[in-house]
Design a protein around this motif. Structure first.
Motif, PDB file in Angstrom:
ATOM      1  N   LEU A 108       0.861  -1.175   0.000  1.00 26.99           N
ATOM      2  CA  LEU A 108       0.000   0.000   0.000  1.00 26.99           C
ATOM      3  C   LEU A 108       0.898   1.226   0.000  1.00 26.99           C
ATOM      4  CD1 LEU A 108      -2.607   1.693   0.480  1.00 26.99           C
ATOM      5  CD2 LEU A 108      -2.262   1.289   2.934  1.00 26.99           C
ATOM      6  N   THR A 109       0.674   2.149  -0.949  1.00 21.63           N
ATOM      7  CA  THR A 109       1.449   3.383  -1.028  1.00 21.63           C
ATOM      8  C   THR A 109       0.529   4.559  -0.751  1.00 21.63           C
ATOM      9  OG1 THR A 109       2.818   2.355  -2.746  1.00 21.63           O
ATOM     10  CG2 THR A 109       3.038   4.729  -2.429  1.00 21.63           C
ATOM     11  N   MET A 110       0.970   5.469   0.127  1.00 22.83           N
ATOM     12  CA  MET A 110       0.150   6.620   0.505  1.00 22.83           C
ATOM     13  C   MET A 110       0.971   7.901   0.491  1.00 22.83           C
ATOM     14  SD  MET A 110      -2.261   5.357   3.672  1.00 22.83           S
ATOM     15  CE  MET A 110      -3.411   6.715   3.400  1.00 22.83           C
ATOM     16  N   ASP A 111       0.408   8.942  -0.115  1.00 24.16           N
ATOM     17  CA  ASP A 111       0.916  10.297   0.051  1.00 24.16           C
ATOM     18  C   ASP A 111       0.208  10.914   1.244  1.00 24.16           C
ATOM     19  OD1 ASP A 111       2.466   9.977  -2.180  1.00 24.16           O
ATOM     20  OD2 ASP A 111       1.230  11.241  -3.486  1.00 24.16           O
ATOM     21  N   VAL A 112       0.960  11.568   2.104  1.00 23.43           N
ATOM     22  CA  VAL A 112       0.409  12.196   3.315  1.00 23.43           C
ATOM     23  C   VAL A 112       0.909  13.635   3.349  1.00 23.43           C
ATOM     24  CG1 VAL A 112       0.169  12.013   5.818  1.00 23.43           C
ATOM     25  CG2 VAL A 112       0.637   9.957   4.454  1.00 23.43           C
ATOM     26  N   VAL A 113      -0.014  14.604   3.297  1.00 23.91           N
ATOM     27  CA  VAL A 113       0.367  16.009   3.185  1.00 23.91           C
ATOM     28  C   VAL A 113      -0.402  16.837   4.212  1.00 23.91           C
ATOM     29  CG1 VAL A 113       0.590  17.986   1.634  1.00 23.91           C
ATOM     30  CG2 VAL A 113       0.707  15.658   0.701  1.00 23.91           C
ATOM     31  N   ALA A 114       0.297  17.780   4.827  1.00 21.88           N
ATOM     32  CA  ALA A 114      -0.339  18.737   5.744  1.00 21.88           C
ATOM     33  C   ALA A 114       0.167  20.133   5.408  1.00 21.88           C
ATOM     34  CB  ALA A 114      -0.019  18.390   7.196  1.00 21.88           C
ATOM     35  N   VAL A 115      -0.753  21.104   5.384  1.00 23.20           N
ATOM     36  CA  VAL A 115      -0.430  22.485   5.028  1.00 23.20           C
ATOM     37  C   VAL A 115      -1.093  23.425   6.027  1.00 23.20           C
ATOM     38  CG1 VAL A 115      -0.643  24.292   3.280  1.00 23.20           C
ATOM     39  CG2 VAL A 115      -0.300  21.916   2.571  1.00 23.20           C
ATOM     40  N   ARG A 116      -0.347  24.456   6.443  1.00 25.21           N
ATOM     41  CA  ARG A 116      -0.925  25.479   7.316  1.00 25.21           C
ATOM     42  C   ARG A 116      -1.096  26.767   6.543  1.00 25.21           C
ATOM     43  NH1 ARG A 116       0.767  29.741  10.171  1.00 25.21           N
ATOM     44  NH2 ARG A 116       3.013  29.295  10.095  1.00 25.21           N
ATOM     45  N   LEU A 117      -2.285  27.381   6.657  1.00 23.63           N
ATOM     46  CA  LEU A 117      -2.550  28.722   6.150  1.00 23.63           C
ATOM     47  C   LEU A 117      -3.079  29.532   7.325  1.00 23.63           C
ATOM     48  CD1 LEU A 117      -3.573  26.526   3.780  1.00 23.63           C
ATOM     49  CD2 LEU A 117      -3.894  28.654   2.533  1.00 23.63           C
ATOM     50  N   GLY A 118      -2.206  30.304   7.956  1.00 23.69           N
ATOM     51  CA  GLY A 118      -2.613  31.005   9.163  1.00 23.69           C
ATOM     52  C   GLY A 118      -2.988  30.014  10.243  1.00 23.69           C
TER      53      GLY A 118
END
Length: 255
Positions: A204-214
């Protein structure tokens, strides 16, 4: 089938080789795919600060929903989800010895990269009916300092959990690999990982992304059994961050 003790080292070698091949195949010829995190952090982290009097107000639920991505943003064959992917319970409901690695597995299973908060949130789940991929996208709100702590933790995982063993709830051995992922410079700060979870001859391959905007955050996971479509991760992130930025700007103008 029960394996003899002598067979287990061979299984670990086979799994490790399969995971390396899977991660290598994903990066070949695709500028959007995984790569090892460089010595200097690729994430342009902005200082973590508490909300200022001039910060935009918290999003309403309707505003958060309006900032979500949809199947139209990704194009065919993406469509609204038909339910949780079959691999979720079988491969992500697992136990690891290292606390940071366990936290990662828990976050992948629950889709909660950030701690729960009472702020408004909105979620979207999309399926790729051809490749069997599933993309989960979430908008929530926290203090900027809390968000940055989570991003900093994610940035350490390729080192602390680069490769580790785990075990499913059924006692099956897993081999997990974690590398850094190259993503667009969206938002004020961001971190991204590619995680490969191997069991028997399945990866199983997963992209995991987190982004902060303010004080708002985007988190997304894009997973599939086999080769992942990195373009979907990039498109979801670029489109979603741009949409959330505009919604936040409109909210500020209305105050």
């Amino acid at each position: 089938m029960h394996r003899t003790p002598a067979a287990r080292p061979l299984l670990v070698l086979v799994l490790s080789a399969a995971l390396v091949l899977a991660l290598s195949a994903c990066s070949a010829g695709d500028r959007h795919d995984a790569r090892q995190v460089p010595t200097a952090p690729a994430t342009a982290q902005s200082p973590a600060v508490l909300p200022s009097p001039t910060a935009p107000p918290a999003l309403t639920r309707d505003q958060a929903r309006a900032a979500l991505i949809t199947e139209a943003d990704l194009g065919e064959p993406w469509e609204p989800t038909q339910g949780a992917a079959t691999w979720r319970d079988g491969l992500l409901k697992a136990t690891a010895e290292h606390p940071d690695c366990q936290r990662l597995l828990d976050a992948l299973y629950t889709e909660e990269l950030f701690d729960s908060a009472p702020a408004p949130r909105a979620t979207a789940a999309l399926d790729d009916g051809v490749d069997g991929a599933q993309l989960h996208y979430r908008i929530t709100a926290h203090r900027a300092a809390d968000l940055d702590r989570t991003l900093a933790w994610m940035g350490t995982l390729p080192d602390t959990c680069g490769q580790f063993p785990a075990e499913t709830d059924h006692g099956d051995p897993l081999d997990v690999q974690v590398v850094g992922l190259d993503v667009p410079e969206a938002g004020d700060a961001r971190e991204a990982l590619r995680v490969a979870v191997g069991i028997e001859d399945t990866v199983l391959t997963m992209d995991v992304v987190a982004v902060r905007l303010g004080d708002d955050a985007i988190s997304l996971t894009n997973g599939t059994l086999g080769e992942i479509a990195g373009d979907a991760t990039w498109t979801a992130l670029e489109t979603g961050a741009r949409r959330l930025t505009e919604i936040r700007r409109q909210g500020r103008a209305q105050v």
